[in-house]
Structure formats: structure tokens, C-alpha cells
Design an enzyme around this catalytic site. Structure first.
Site, PDB file in Angstrom:
ATOM      1  CD  GLU A 118      -2.348   1.998  -3.383  1.00  0.00           C
ATOM      2  OE1 GLU A 118      -3.481   2.272  -3.797  1.00  0.00           O
ATOM      3  OE2 GLU A 118      -1.972   2.295  -2.240  1.00  0.00           O
ATOM      4  CG  ASP A 150      -1.861   1.077   1.335  1.00  0.00           C
ATOM      5  OD1 ASP A 150      -2.759   1.101   0.479  1.00  0.00           O
ATOM      6  OD2 ASP A 150      -1.743   1.925   2.233  1.00  0.00           O
TER       7      ASP A 150
END
Ligand code: CA
Length: 652
Positions: free
Chosen positions: A362, A333
Site C-alpha cells: 500500500e 501494509d
């Protein structure tokens, strides 16, 4: 702890802190003894307080730890301590901290407030010693399905008994109200290779002591090294969540499906008062020049991944999940909060244990960071990450329109001039001579070194579901037309180079009723309604066929970038607005098909598309996919239905 105190700590910059790297810090419990090592270099005393319960009751013992070198405090305990709970407190400048589990706690009581001594040998389901995830020869062979544990089973339409729990994954023959497979049987039928689970480490928000339907995605980490308790049948016992998590992994592995964990080391759920700040104030977080906590995560703090003990903490945690829980991959993340060096060190160390571990993240931050952009593991630095992929928001936005604007349209909803960006997705964000990068609005340059570094997707847990966004962009269209777009999106993702990623339920037109940020919305919004598999069965069936097509034909999953450049040829000379076409071959990635043509039509109307002269056979059209061929073509012009893909092959 208040801001002023943190500000003073910041001024010390931590470079003089002794670091301890030869042994792992932590509380390690075995059948007949316990080893304790807590790192707290500024403490003058450290204690372990022992309890029989995971949350309630008074302590029955207090163990004084002995100062060792480089900030480590140790103790050795004889006997069997499995199932006993503890907290840690440290004395800094004459002040005792509040009690908390150690930051490495491998097991915790309800709500994660106390650690538990755990002898892992006693937490294994039957056959665990033989459990192994699927072998992944190349990352581009993976087909990822992103899922939230609770969404998967909570609806009555799932037909599953262990609703909202890890154990729902162990129910092998569940059906919806129309007798179609749900649960793990559905995943097998669909054919995905990996399930990517939204946070399953222990997170803060959901009160585990009540089973009252409280919902959260879980991007608020509390204890990074133990499973979340609300998904276990008994969160009061620290060992139950471990056993049931392992049963879930075992069931998925038995089905031939790998397990990817969504990990969130970029910040902690608690801000000033995290366990990290209680035990080593300030060290694990980044600060702004004014001494306040910086916040690239958008959640109140950001982890200082570049500091040695923080980096080591993350690597040790990942190794724990890999070795103890047999995890097959990790999704990072907000990977942009991590520094490039840490990400590469993660890749290096994990691959020493497991060569085919799948790593992606990400490639962005949620806000500004004091970490210089050149050092961030953001998307445009992906080519500097070894064996780590980034999500292609380029492909996502090119296909369906900008994530933040539901009125925006993309290639699948009829927007023209997105074609170069779609092509950029098709080559998995690598450099390709047939693309005009000036028209790739989101990136303007390649960012992946090779196709194994790009995860292609159109929707995930964030923002609108694909169906909802299309519905908002095209409110006058009925489900028949929206289904065509959802099928075209799947067709593009599953024939493109790179690593395809599907949001759970995308294959049955999942809706969250227009909720674009459902992180704490109710089950009513978030649940997967398995009856939609019946309602939109042709969409499901098409996705299933697409997955089989990708598995059968390696041309769609090249891993060598030179081969991709030489064996993927865009038919730019036949360009028409709203279309993209290309040919793969000869025998791309050793495919049995010599030549493969992929024709994409994002227009609502049928388009006549031109092909190079060969004896083409149609293998996929707007409704059906037959790898032996649907029908032969005898001309070099082919009618491609509105909002659809066609795949053809030629043997010479
Ligand atoms: Ca929790």
C-alpha cells in the site's frame, strides 16, 4: 514505560548504539543444543527464564546471558530443549523489564506471551522437503485472491470441517448446499494463481485461550515470526500452529497456488509496552520532535525502518517466512511508512533467495510521519522501488467511485469523465502517449516505471465490498443490474495491464451487509457465504472465464513498458461518454491473436462502438467468453450491451 522516559531516549537519537550485523540475533534451537543471541545494548544484565508451560506455571530455571560485543548477549545450552518455553528480561538503569518473548521468537505459547524453543526439523509435514510454490515468470502473470483465513471456512455453507483454521485449506473436496465447490477446490476451479492471506503472523487481539468466536483482521502484530495461534487446532502448543500452517501452504502449493503473506512491520499492536520497547527502549520506533511516538500507521506508533537493526530485523523476518514456510510473496501494509532504501534492500536480499518472489504494498501512510516524504515508499515513489508494486487506488476509485463515499459512482456504475483514469489503470499507471494525465484526478502523472509495478483492484478487505458499495450507490437497482457492474469490474481488471487482484467473494457478489470497516465485526458479517456461488453462478462463471482468457492471452499481461506503449493503442478518435476502447497488437507479448480489441461500456444502455477496419471475431461479450470465437463481425460498428465489455480478435 511512560512518555517522559521515551522523550529522554529520543534525545539520544540512537546513532551511538552499537549494531550487530554479522550474525542473526535470536534463539536458535537444534536437536542437541540451543544458541541464544539477544541484542540489548543498554542493558546491564539479561536473563532467560525457563518454563514448562506456554502461559501458566512457575519457572524452573533462569539462564544468565553473557555480554558479548556490540550489545549482544549470548549463551550456549547443551541438550534437547524443543517444546520448552521461555521469556527474556533485561536490566536497564537498575530496573528489570517485564518478561516477554525475544522480538525474534520463532515459536510461542498461547497468546504469544512466552517464547518456545523450536527445532524446526520436527515441525514439517510429510513431503515438505519437496514442497515448492508455483514459478512466476513475470509478476503480471499473477492473479491474486485476497482472503482472510477465518472468513474462508467459518460459514456452515463452506461444507468444511476445520472451520476458521489453517487446516480448512487441506480439505480438498468441499461443497456448498447446492453441490458446488467451496474452499480450495473453488480456488482451483476459479483459476487464481495466488492467495493473499490477511495477517497470519501472531497478532494481539484474539484471545487464543478461548475458542469463542472473537474476530479480528489481525493488523496488530505481536510476534512477527510465528503463525497466529487462533487459526491452529491447539494454540497451547507452539509447534502445532507451525505444522498446521505448513500443511496449509503445502495444500495450496499442491493445487498450484502461491501463498502471499500480508505483513505489517509498519507498527506493533502494543504501543509503549511492545517487546521491542521492553528490550531496547525507543530504538525501533520513530518519534516526533516533542519526544512523543509518531503515528503514521494510525495505530499508535510507527516502526523506524531506516535504523539499521530495525531494517535488519524486517529482512531477517521476511527471510524466515520465505525459507522456513515457503512463502511466495509479501504484501506490505502501509508501505509508505517504510523508507525507500529499506524496501529496495528487502527486494535485493529476498531475490537472492528466490528470484520470482512477488512484492507489493500500500503506497501510502495512515497519517503524518517524521520520515521525509521523499524517502517514503509511497505510490508516487514506486518508480524508484526495484521490482516492487503499489496498489492502484486510481483504478479502484475510477471504477467504483471514491472509497470513502458510498453515494459516489464510478465508471462501472455509469459515471462519465472517469475515462482517462480508467485508461490510466489499463496501462498500469505507466506513462502512455494516449492519456491526458490532467484528467487522471487521483495522480496527474505516471507512478509505475513498468506494468509489473502496479496492482489493479476494485475492492479489498478495507471499506465496502464491491457489491455493497454498488448497492449503496444505486439502491433502486436489483441484483441483475448490480451483477452486470461486478462482471464489468472483473472484466476490466482481468484484461488490464498490471497485476490483477480480486477480493475473496467478489466473484459471487460478496456482501458484508453494508459494514465498511469489519476488522472486528462478527463472523456473521465477515464470513464468505458460499451459497451465493449458486445464487450468482453466472457472475462466478464469468470471472472464471475471464481468468482463463487472461491466462490464454499474454497480450493482457505485458511486462515490457516499451512494448506496452507501442502495442496498446486507445481508440480516442471513437470516444463516446462512458466508454473506453483500445486495440492490442500486432501480437502483443507474443500473443497468438494478431490484434485484440477491448470495448468497455460503463453506460446503462447499449452503445454502438466503432472499430478499425479488420475481420473481427467476438471472443467475449456481456455474458460469455469463448477464446475460439463466439461470432464473426462483418462491419466496423458493434453493439456493446450496457454495463459490459466486449473483446474481439483479428488474425490479420
Ligand atoms: Ca495471537
Amino acid at each position: 514505560m511512560d512518555t517522559i522516559q521515551l522523550s529522554d531516549i529520543y534525545k539520544s537519537d540512537f546513532s551511538d548504539y552499537p549494531v550487530f550485523t554479522d550474525k542473526l540475533p535470536g534463539v536458535f534451537c537444534y536437536a542437541d543444543h540451543v544458541e541464544i543471541r539477544i541484542w540489548s545494548p543498554t542493558a546491564s544484565a539479561v536473563e532467560l527464564i525457563v518454563y514448562s508451560d506456554g502461559m501458566k506455571g512457575k519457572s524452573f530455571d533462569c539462564i544468565h546471558l553473557i555480554p558479548s560485543d556490540r550489545g549482544i548477549w549470548t549463551q550456549h545450552l547443551e541438550g534437547d530443549w524443543h517444546g520448552t518455553y521461555y521469556t527474556v528480561r533485561v536490566n536497564i538503569n537498575g530496573q528489570w523489564s517485564d518478561e516477554c518473548p525475544n522480538i525474534e521468537a520463532y515459536a510461542v505459547g498461547v497468546n504469544g506471551l512466552r517464547g518456545m524453543f523450536v527445532d524446526f526439523a520436527r515441525t514439517n509435514p510429510k513431503r515438505w522437503e519437496h514442497d515448492k510454490g508455483p514459478v512466476l515468470e513475470h509478476p503480471t502473470n499473477a492473479i491474486i485472491y485476497e482472503l482472510h483465513v477465518r472468513d474462508f471456512s467459518i460459514s456452515p455453507t463452506s461444507g468444511l470441517n476445520h472451520k476458521g483454521k489453517y487446516l480448512a485449506f487441506t480439505e480438498l473436496d468441499s461443497r456448498n448446499e447446492h453441490g458446488q465447490y467451496t474452499g480450495i477446490a473453488h480456488l482451483k476451479e476459479l483459476g487464481v494463481t495466488h492467495v493473499h492471506l490477511l495477517p497470519v503472523y501472531d497478532f494481539l487481539t484474539v484471545d487464543e485461550s478461548k475458542d469463542d468466536g472473537e474476530y479480528n483482521w489481525g493488523y496488530d502484530p505481536l510476534n512477527f515470526n510465528t503463525p497466529e495461534g487462533s487459526y491452529a487446532t491447539n494454540p497451547n502448543d507452539g509447534a502445532t500452529r507451525i505444522l498446521e500452517f505448513k500443511k496449509m501452504v503445502l495444500a495450496l502449493h499442491d493445487a498450484g497456488i502461491g501463498v502471499i503473506m500480508d505483513v505489517v512491520y509498519n507498527h506493533t499492536g502494543k504501543v509503549f509496552d511492545s517487546w521491542f520497547n521492553r528490550l531496547v527502549p525507543g530504538y525501533f520506533f520513530r518519534f516526533r520532535e516533542d519526544g512523543t511516538l509518531s503515528d503514521a500507521s494510525g495505530c499508535g506508533n510507527e516502526f523506524a525502518t531506516e535504523r539499521l537493526m530495525a531494517r535488519n530485523y524486517i529482512i531477517a523476518s521476511l527471510k524466515h517466512w520465505l525459507e522456513e514456510y515457503h512463502i511466495d510473496g509479501f504484501r506490505f501494509d502501509l508501505m509508505g511508512v517504510y523508507d525507500v532504501e529499506t524496501m529496495n534492500k528487502i527486494g535485493e536480499e529476498l531475490r537472492e533467495i528466490r528470484q520470482d518472489i512477488l512484492l507489493y504494498g500500500e503506497g501510502w501512510t495512515a497519517a503524518e510521519s517524521p520520515l521525509h516524504e521523499i524517502n517514503r515508499a509511497v505510490k508516487h515513489n514506486t518508480f524508484r522501488l526495484k521490482g516492487i508494486a503499489s496498489f492502484s487506488d486510481d483504478m479502484r476509485d475510477a471504477l467504483k467511485g471514491h472509497w470513502n463515499n458510498p453515494k459516489n459512482k464510478g465508471f462501472i456504475s455509469g459515471q462519465t469523465l472517469n475515462e482517462e483514469q480508467v485508461k490510466f489503470g489499463i496501462v498500469a499507471a505507466t506513462w502512455h502517449p494516449h492519456i491526458n494525465y490532467g484528467f487522471v484526478h487521483s495522480s496527474h502523472a505516471a507512478w509505475a516505471h513498468d506494468p509489473t509495478q502496479c496492482v489493479n483492484y476494485v475492492a479489498c478487505h478495507d471499506n465496502y465490498t464491491l457489491y455493497d458499495q454498488l448497492h449503496l450507490a444505486k439502491p433502486k437497482l436489483g441484483d441483475d443490474e448490480l451483477a452486470k457492474m461486478v462482471m464489468l469490474a472483473g472484466a476490466i481488471l482481468l484484461t488490464s495491464q498490471g497485476i490483477p487482484f480480486i477480493h475473496a467473494g467478489q466473484e459471487m457478489m460478496r456482501t458484508k451487509g453494508g459494514d465498511h470497516n469489519s476488522y472486528r465485526s462478527s463472523d456473521k458479517v465477515n464470513k464468505i457465504n458460499w451459497n451465493r456461488k449458486h445464487k450468482h453462478h453466472h457472475v462466478f462463471n464469468y470471472y472464471k472465464q475471464l481468468i482463463q482468457l487472461r491466462k490464454d492471452h499474454p497480450a493482457f499481461r505485458m511486462h515490457d513498458v516499451e512494448e506496452l506503449r507501442s502495442k496498446l493503442c486507445f481508440l480516442n478518435e471513437f470516444y463516446q461518454p462512458g466508454t473506453v476502447s483500445y486495440v492490442l497488437g500486432p501480437h502483443a507479448n507474443n500473443d497468438s491473436w494478431k490484434w485484440v480489441a477491448v470495448l468497455l461500456n460503463g453506460n446503462s444502455k447499449e452503445v454502438k462502438m466503432k472499430l478499425p477496419k479488420k475481420n473481427w471475431t467476438i471472443a467475449a461479450d456481456s455474458e460469455d467468453i469463448q477464446t475460439l470465437g463466439i461470432k464473426e463481425m462483418h462491419e466496423d460498428n458493434v453493439k456493446v450491451a450496457g454495463r459490459s465489455m466486449m473483446v474481439l480478435f483479428a488474425m490479420e
